[in-house]
Structure formats: structure tokens, C-alpha cells
Enzyme design. Structure first.
Site, PDB file in Angstrom:
ATOM      1  CB  ALA A  49      -0.636  -0.269   0.787  1.00  0.00           C
ATOM      2  N   GLY A  52       2.758   3.362  -5.522  1.00  0.00           N
ATOM      3  CA  GLY A  52       2.858   3.005  -6.902  1.00  0.00           C
ATOM      4  C   GLY A  52       1.069   2.438  -6.755  1.00  0.00           C
ATOM      5  CE1 TYR A 225       1.958  -2.267 -19.370  1.00  0.00           C
ATOM      6  CE2 TYR A 225       4.326  -3.511 -20.223  1.00  0.00           C
ATOM      7  CZ  TYR A 225       3.086  -2.234 -20.458  1.00  0.00           C
ATOM      8  OH  TYR A 225       3.735  -1.820 -21.371  1.00  0.00           O
ATOM      9  CE1 TYR A 235       7.303  -6.546 -16.982  1.00  0.00           C
ATOM     10  CE2 TYR A 235       5.046  -7.658 -17.754  1.00  0.00           C
ATOM     11  CZ  TYR A 235       5.953  -6.490 -16.731  1.00  0.00           C
ATOM     12  OH  TYR A 235       5.328  -6.932 -15.638  1.00  0.00           O
TER      13      TYR A 235
END
Length: 396
Positions: A49, A52, A225, A235
Site C-alpha cells: 500500500a 505506485g 501489465y 516482459y
């Protein structure tokens, strides 16, 4: 002391408490300016938390929905002689502003992967909130010690099954260069999945469920992502992608588990932004610098708070959530606009050392990078003395 930025590679080794507070305040102001989130959550647990997207989720829940929030993170406090981590200062600022508006906010600082921190979190929910109706999982860590076996796993950033050579940006020297990365071993793939995959998310939901701490209709989401083909080799088709695909597999069981009480579990796909993690991926600084330029020209550029505010209003608590065929929530559609990606791809091969600032928004990338650590935030006097020893008032 007077604190200035000191950057080493993809890390800034100093942080500014006043700048971090100002950055948090700007995000709060943005959410409040959008008005209340209709039918938003009221009791929220955010695991990861302090920075970002996790921090943005906590801000949106609290200041968009008036939610009571419990945050879990692993950060280092400052002392009179040395600054703490940005996440520590972000959380201290969040608590300050939440308290000023009468919002419940407590935080637990420790290893979210451990049974000890899970137990402490569950007890705090039981005593203070009774149950939670939203669980946000946003942990980004380089290593994990498994609570059952005691084995420590380290994540790696490598392609799978092939050597990859890609253009990238050396942000220290501000030059374009080729980066060659050898393929991961099976052990490295498995270790990355153990750190960044969905097992710990499932452990959290199982523990909350077994303790009766998930409210009727409770939702959970974890962030991922996907990106486009320019980043896929390193990625999505690499070790990190293997971990993210593990999220996609595990969410199916979580969805069935929560559906039994009218709830839901979803993976949320967010756009590329500057984070400490993305700065470490060789291809990402160049991609981000190009993406920022193209999206700013198109008027669609967004940061973390805009993305998460949209997630809450449009999908988590909206009547027509934006989802893909795999059931993921999508908030990255402006990044994946074919016009945007075609322009990024066209510029990709044109960037050279002498035209970086003309063809990319490297200046914007560097600005966003420094803001992560509390620098280059508007309205902050960086020549003033500050005390790096800042208390988080709601720490459990």
C-alpha cells in the site's frame, strides 16, 4: 538536513519527506476533484500500500469512497541522519491526511509473505473492521521467503527459451544502446513465479476467508501489465510474464471461491508507468519515454492515480466493467490504442543519442522517476532543512 536526489542506475538512494507528502496530497486532490465513487468500498485491505498503484488504490478507496483502509507494506523509517524509504513517507502523509478527514487508517509494516504479518493483519481486521469488502494485492518484491518451507526465492528479469537483444536507454549516460539478455533457466523461471506469481495472493484470500473476514459481495484484484509487442520478449514472454500468467491461472479459483458469497476476483491490467520496478527493465525507460511523448501529444497520458481512479469508477464499481476475453479488467486501453502503438513503433528505430530529447519525452520520464522519491514536486522548497525522522501515526 537538506536532501538532494542522488541517483545510481535505476535507483534514487535519497528521498524527500516533504516532497513525498506533496505528491500524496496531489493524488488525494485529484480523486476528490472527481467526486465520490458511487457504491464504492467501505472497508479495504491493500497489500502493498505504500507506493505506485497500491498507494493510489488506498488513496482512491479512502478519499473517493470514504473507506476505512488497512495497509500492509515493508518500508524503512528515516532517522535524524538518514532518510527513510519513499514508501514510508508516502504512508506517513496518507495517515496525516486521512486523520484530518476523520477516516480510519491503520498500517502494518513487515513482510507480507510471512504468516506473522498475515496473522497480525487478520487480527486487526477482526478487532477494528469486522470484515473487508475489497482486497487489493499490489506486492512488488525482488525476493520471497516461503512461509511453509522457509526457502527463499529470487526473481529475475530474463527472456525464456531464447537470447534477446533489444534497444534500450542507459538513463545514467543518456545514450541508446543494445542490451543482450541470456535466457532464464527453469529454476530462475520457477523462482520468479514463486515471488511474483499468484500463490501469496491466494494465501491471503484463503486466510481471510477461513477467518470469516470477507464480507458478502467482497471483491479482490491483483495488478498486472501486458504491454505491446515491443516489450513482449523481455516482459510478457519472459520470467515476469510467466509469473503474471500464474496470476491468470490462480484467479479462476479465487473467483469461484468469492462467487459463493456474491463476490468476485479479477486481475487488472494497468498501463505502463514509471516505477522502481519498471526502471530496472532495460527496454522500459526508452519505451516509456516514447509512450509519454505520444500519449501527451494525443492528450491521453495518465499516471497511477488517474488509472486507479478509472479502475474504481469504471470497472470495480461501475455498471459496465471493461474486460477482455480472458476476464481481466482492462484500464490500459489508451496505451494500446493502435495509433499510439504505431507511432511508438515508428519512432523506436529513429531514436539515437543526438535526438533523444527531440523524439522522446525523456525529460518527462526523468521527472516522473524523481517524483517517486519526493523530488521535483511542485511547491516544495528543496533548499530548506527537513527532518527525515517522520512518524507514521497509524502504525499497528
Amino acid at each position: 538536513m537538506i536532501i538532494k536526489p542522488r541517483v545510481r542506475g535505476f535507483m534514487c538512494v535519497t528521498t524527500h519527506p516533504v516532497g513525498c507528502e506533496a505528491n500524496v496530497k496531489q493524488q488525494i486532490d485529484y480523486v476528490k476533484a472527481q467526486g465520490p465513487v458511487a457504491n464504492g468500498p467501505k472497508r479495504v485491505l491493500v497489500i502493498g500500500a505504500s507506493t505506485g498503484y497500491g498507494l493510489a488504490a488506498r488513496i482512491t478507496a479512502a478519499f473517493g469512497s470514504g473507506a476505512a483502509t488497512l495497509g500492509v507494506f515493508f518500508e524503512r523509517p528515516g532517522s535524524e541522519k538518514k532518510p527513510g524509504t519513499a514508501g514510508w513517507y508516502n504512508s506517513a502523509a496518507f495517515h496525516k491526511f486521512a486523520e484530518a478527514e476523520g477516516l480510519y487508517a491503520k498500517s502494518i509494516n513487515g513482510d507480507a509473505f510471512s504468516d506473522e504479518i498475515k496473522a497480525k493483519t487478520l487480527e486487526t481486521i477482526r478487532q477494528d473492521l469486522g470484515q473487508v469488502d475489497l482486497v487489493v494485492y499490489s506486492v512488488a518484491a525482488p525476493r520471497r521467503t516461503h512461509p511453509r518451507t522457509g526457502e527463499t526465492f529470487n526473481s529475475t528479469l530474463k527472456p525464456i527459451d531464447k537470447t534477446v537483444t533489444q534497444r534500450g536507454l542507459d538513463t545514467d549516460k543518456e545514450v541508446v544502446k543494445n542490451f543482450t539478455i541470456e535466457p532464464a533457466s527453469q529454476e530462475e523461471i520457477d523462482s520468479t513465479v514463486a515471488v511474483m506469481g499468484g500463490e501469496d495472493w491466494q494465501m491471503w484470500i484463503d486466510a481471510l476467508d477461513a477467518a470469516g473476514l470477507l464480507a458478502e459481495g467482497a471483491q479482490t484484484t491483483a495488478f498486472t501489465y501486458l504491454g505491446e509487442k515491443v516489450t513482449h520478449d523481455i516482459y510478457w514472454n519472459g520470467t515476469i510474464g510467466a509469473a503474471k500468467k500464474d496470476l491468470d491461472r490462480r484467479v479462476l479459483d479465487l473467483r469461484r471461491q468469492l462467487a459463493a458469497r456474491g463476490g468476485d476476483a479479477r486481475v487488472t491490467v494497468l498501463k505502463a508507468v514509471v516505477t522502481q520496478a519498471s526502471a530496472a527493465i532495460p527496454v522500459m525507460p526508452l519505451y516509456l519515454a516514447l509512450l509519454f511523448r505520444v500519449m501527451k501529444e494525443k492528450g491521453t497520458h495518465e499516471g497511477v492515480i488517474e488509472q486507479i481512479d478509472t479502475l474504481f469508477r469504471e470497472s470495480l464499481y461501475g455498471s459496465e466493467p471493461v474486460m477482455d476475453d480472458e476476464g481481466r479488467i482492462r484500464v490500459d486501453y489508451k496505451e494500446l490504442d493502435p495509433e499510439v502503438q504505431a507511432r511508438v513503433e515508428a519512432l523506436w528505430g529513429q531514436v539515437e543519442d543526438d535526438n533523444i530529447y527531440q523524439l522522446t519525452d525523456l525529460a518527462g520520464y526523468k521527472h516522473e522517476f524523481l517524483r517517486l522519491f519526493g523530488f521535483e514536486v511542485e511547491g516544495v522548497d528543496y533548499d530548506a532543512d527537513v527532518n527525515p525522522d517522520v512518524e507514521i501515526r497509524g502504525l499497528v
